[in-house]
Structures are given as structure tokens and as C-alpha cells.
Design an enzyme around this catalytic site. Structure first.
Site, PDB file in Angstrom:
ATOM      1  CE  LYS A 125      22.978  26.209 -55.690  1.00 14.80           C
ATOM      2  NZ  LYS A 125      21.901  25.165 -55.859  1.00 14.80           N
ATOM      3  CB  THR A 162      19.157  28.105 -56.291  1.00 12.52           C
ATOM      4  OG1 THR A 162      19.678  27.068 -55.471  1.00 12.52           O
ATOM      5  CG2 THR A 162      19.737  28.018 -57.685  1.00 12.52           C
ATOM      6  CB  SER A 203       4.476  27.449 -59.045  1.00 12.57           C
ATOM      7  OG  SER A 203       4.445  26.793 -57.789  1.00 12.57           O
ATOM      8  CB  THR A 255      22.321  19.161 -54.271  1.00  9.15           C
ATOM      9  OG1 THR A 255      22.397  19.467 -53.094  1.00  9.15           O
ATOM     10  CG2 THR A 255      21.318  19.145 -55.114  1.00  9.15           C
ATOM     11  CG  ASN A 309      12.153  22.024 -51.164  1.00  4.47           C
ATOM     12  OD1 ASN A 309      12.740  22.171 -52.221  1.00  4.47           O
ATOM     13  ND2 ASN A 309      12.775  22.037 -49.997  1.00  4.47           N
ATOM     14  CD  GLU A 369      15.848  23.925 -50.174  1.00  6.80           C
ATOM     15  OE1 GLU A 369      16.161  24.414 -51.270  1.00  6.80           O
ATOM     16  OE2 GLU A 369      15.178  22.897 -50.057  1.00  6.80           O
TER      17      GLU A 369
END
EC number: 2.3.1.35
Length: 413
Positions: free
Chosen positions: A184, A158, A413, A195, A408, A285
Site C-alpha cells: 500500500k 489509505t 480533518s 512510504t 493532502n 496521490e
């Protein structure tokens, strides 16, 4: 998938060998992402055993429920994974979509829905339209090839910036067996089955109950010792599949967890799990630095782990590392708030081999210059000795940068 690859990405990837009894195929289903693969099917020979560990979240995704239900029988023939949609918090629609996918996969693989395993990753709360990909499963099952491990790792990403793969070959009895793994994960990662999604396969003939014990123990110091941002996903799934095909080469069947021949296999599985877990942290991230946090001298190992996580999850500690600021006061803060036994006047803190604080105050030999130079590295070690016992634990995290907020802030969106 991010446009820029993490600076902590591996410089080279291992060549992933084929595992007899596993065939892999990927496809572009367009679930959320365009011009990239987002669907993975892994097909296993009859007789494959399976074990798994899952999120401890009280809001698990529909695929997690589906896998838990099937795990009891300990048999697997096909795994289907999609990225771009987590199929979590999707109510009856989520259950309907896992049932439909399970049936389509079972039909394609010529097995029962009880031998199907599913995983989904991506946005929470959006219904997953199975019509986008269920018709692709027959072709995927038919087209599977044994050597597409890195392609499989690509299909499940992702916000990851690179695919995560690991492999090991080890003797079981007198012959070699192979363990391959993919994972992942980049954000929403915290111990409780970090996660993420991870899938391991081996050709070793190991009973499902033994596999379960190996996996549950193996995750404690690997996937359950990494944290990117303290958030536990709804979808965490780690599955291991054992095809048993190595039995033809004289590898013994392992049906007892106490079997002495398992030692080397257990260690090799631990290495694969740790490699994947650290690759996840290094792709946190926006991450620029890997941080290893070790706590020693705690009242117990459990207490040490809680304190280590308090340090590793502290936004103030993580932003100090991002800013290359040797702010050890924030480590003191994180030890103090952990809710675990500690003694301010016995506490010592190190960054790397530099002791900054000792017996409740700044170390008299402390050098700001030497510590600032150390903070420029891309791998930082923080150690806190609590000074009251023999408990110790190590966890891994990454720094917290502006990019984390950017990724994040607009993920959905």
C-alpha cells in the site's frame, strides 16, 4: 480510499495463488474508515522465517520499533496490520498498544509475542485504540483462508485508489516455489523504504539470514528507487515471510546466501518488488503520469542516484510534466542543485528519444512540436547525461497535480 481510481491503475490483476503455510483474514474494525475493511491478519505455519527492512526515519512508529525488536529471532507466526491510524508519535500509549496487540495476536495464534509482527498506516499522532480490534483477532486467526491476497491488499489501503498485488512462480532446485506480495502507498513516498507497507510471502525453505540479504539487496533498485513526493514515512515496513512448506515437494533448504540455486529466486523476488514499487508510483496521490528518470555519465552510481532523485523530487519538474510542458530548463536546474559533481558544458538532456539539450545549450535539432506531442503520453522518460563519468541510476516518480494538494490539504480533518 479515493472515489476515483487512478488512470494509471492496472488494467487487469494477476490471479493470486495460495501459498501453503499462509492463511489470511480481514475485518471492518471502523478505526477511521466506514464500510470497508481496515484490519488484516496473516497467519503462518510453525517454522516460518522472516526478514524485514524499515523506514530510516528518526521518528519511527511504535509498530516499526516492535518489528525491529522481534526480527532478530527470525521467526514469525502472525502478522497484524491496521489502516486508518499509523500509531506513530503516540509515545507511551503507542508502546502500550503494540504490546497489547502483540499479546492478543500471540494468544490467538498460540505463539509467543516475539513471533508477532505489526504494521499500522494512517494518521500520525492519534493514539490507536486497540480495544477497537484486539477482540477480533481470535476470530481472524481461526477464519484465515489461503486465497485472500487481493482482499488483504484492500484492507491495508489509505489514500490508495486500488489494491497492489504481484506474484511469481520460479524453480528452486527442481521444484516450483511461489512468491506473492501486496503493498500500500500513494503519498508520503520516498526512498528510504518508500512510504508504505509491503508484505511478501513464499513457500520456499530459506533461512532468515539469507532472506534478509535477498530483501535488503532487492529493495535498492525497487522500493528505494521510487518517490512520489520526497517525504519518507514514519511507518515504512517491508516484511518477507518464508513458510518452507515447499520442502515437502523436494525444494532444497537454502541456508547460504552464496547458494548457486538462488539465482532465479533472487530475480523473481526482484520482479515482484519492482512491480509493487511501480504500482505505488502509479497510484501517487493525484497522479496522471508515471515518470522514469535516468541519469548516466555521473561520477559514480551513488552520485547518479542523488541527481536522479533531485530531478524526480523537484516540484517544478513534476508540475511541468503534469502540464505537459517540455520545460527542460527545470531538469538543468535540478541537476545543478543536487550538490553532486556535474559540468554545465557537458550536460545532455532527453525526453523520451528526443534530445533537447546538448553540450550546455539547446540541441540545434530540437522541435517543440515533437516534444509537446511526447509530453501528452502517460509514461514519460527523462534522461540526463552528466558527461563526466560512468555512474548511472534510474528512479521512478509521478507528476504533481492539483489533486495532490487537494488530497493532502484535508487528509487529517
Amino acid at each position: 480510499m479515493s472515489a476515483t481510481i487512478s488512470p494509471l491503475a492496472p488494467k487487469k490483476y494477476p490471479k493470486m495463488p495460495a501459498i501453503e503455510g499462509v492463511r489470511i483474514a480481514t475485518a471492518e474494525a471502523g478505526i477511521k474508515y466506514k464500510n470497508r475493511t481496515d484490519l488484516l491478519a496473516m497467519v503462518f505455519d510453525a517454522g516460518t522465517t522472516v526478514a524485514g527492512v524499515f523506514t530510516k526515519s528518526k521518528c519511527p512508529s511504535a509498530p516499526v520499533d516492535f518489528c525491529r525488536q522481534n526480527l532478530g529471532a527470525g521467526k514469525a507466526r502472525v502478522l497484524v496490520v491496521n489502516s486508518g491510524n499509523a500509531n506513530a508519535f503516540t509515545g507511551k500509549k503507542g508502546r502500550a498498544s503494540t504490546a497489547l496487540t502483540g499479546e492478543a495476536a500471540a494468544k490467538a495464534a498460540g505463539c509467543t509475542p516475539g513471533e508477532v509482527f505489526l504494521a499500522s498506516t494512517g494518521v500520525i499522532g492519534e493514539p490507536l485504540d486497540t480495544a477497537k480490534f484486539s477482540h477480533l483477532l481470535t476470530r481472524l486467526v481461526k477464519d484465515g483462508k489461503p486465497d485472500l491476497w487481493t482482499e488483504a491488499a484492500n484492507a491495508i489501503m489509505t489514500t490508495d485508489t486500488y489494491p497492489k498485488v504481484a506474484t511469481a512462480t520460479v524453480k528452486l532446485g527442481d521444484a516450483d516455489v511461489t512468491i506473492n506480495g501486496i503493498a500500500k502507498g500513494a503519498g508520503m513516498i520516498a526512498p528510504d523504504m518508500a512510504t508504505m507497507l509491503s508484505f511478501i510471502a513464499t513457500d520456499a525453505p530459506i533461512a532468515a539470514s539469507v532472506l534478509q540479504d535477498l530483501l535488503s539487496r532487492g529493495t535498492a533498485k525497487t522500493f528505494n528507487a521510487v518517490t512520489v513526493d520526497s517525504d519518507t514515512s514514519t511507518s515504512d515496513t517491508l516484511l518477507i515471510f518464508a513458510t518452507g512448506t515447499a520442502a515437502k515437494r523436494g525444494v532444497p533448504d537454502i541456508a547460504d546466501v552464496k547458494d548457486a540455486r538462488l539465482g532465479a529466486f533472487r530475480r523473481a523476488l526482484g520482479k515482484v518488488l519492482k512491480s509493487l514499487a511501480l504500482q505505488v508510483v502509479r497510484d501517487g496521490e493525484g497522479a496522471r503520469k508515471q515518470v522514469e528518470v535516468t541519469v548516466t555519465g555521473a561520477k559514480s552510481a551513488r552520485s547518479a542516484k542523488r541527481i536522479a532523485l533531485s530531478i524526480a523530487n523537484s516540484p517544478l519538474v513534476k508540475t511541468a510534466v503534469a502540464g505537459e510542458d517540455a520545460n527542460w530548463g527545470r531538469v538543468v536546474m535540478a541537476v545543478g542543485k543536487a550538490g553532486e559533481p556535474a559540468d554545465r558544458d557537458r550536460l545532455s538532456i532527453w525526453f523520451g528519444d528526443i534530445r533537447l539539450a546538448h553540450e550546455g545549450e539547446r540541441d540545434p535539432a530540437y522541435s517543440e512540436e515533437a516534444t509537446s506531442a511526447y509530453m501528452k503520453r502517460d509514461e514519460i522518460r527523462i534522461r540526463a547525461d552528466i558527461g563526466i563519468g560512468r555512474g548511472k541510476a534510474t528512479v521512478w516518480t509521478c507528476d504533481l497535480t492539483k489533486e495532490y494538494v487537494a488530497i493532502n490539504g484535508d487528509y487529517r480533518s
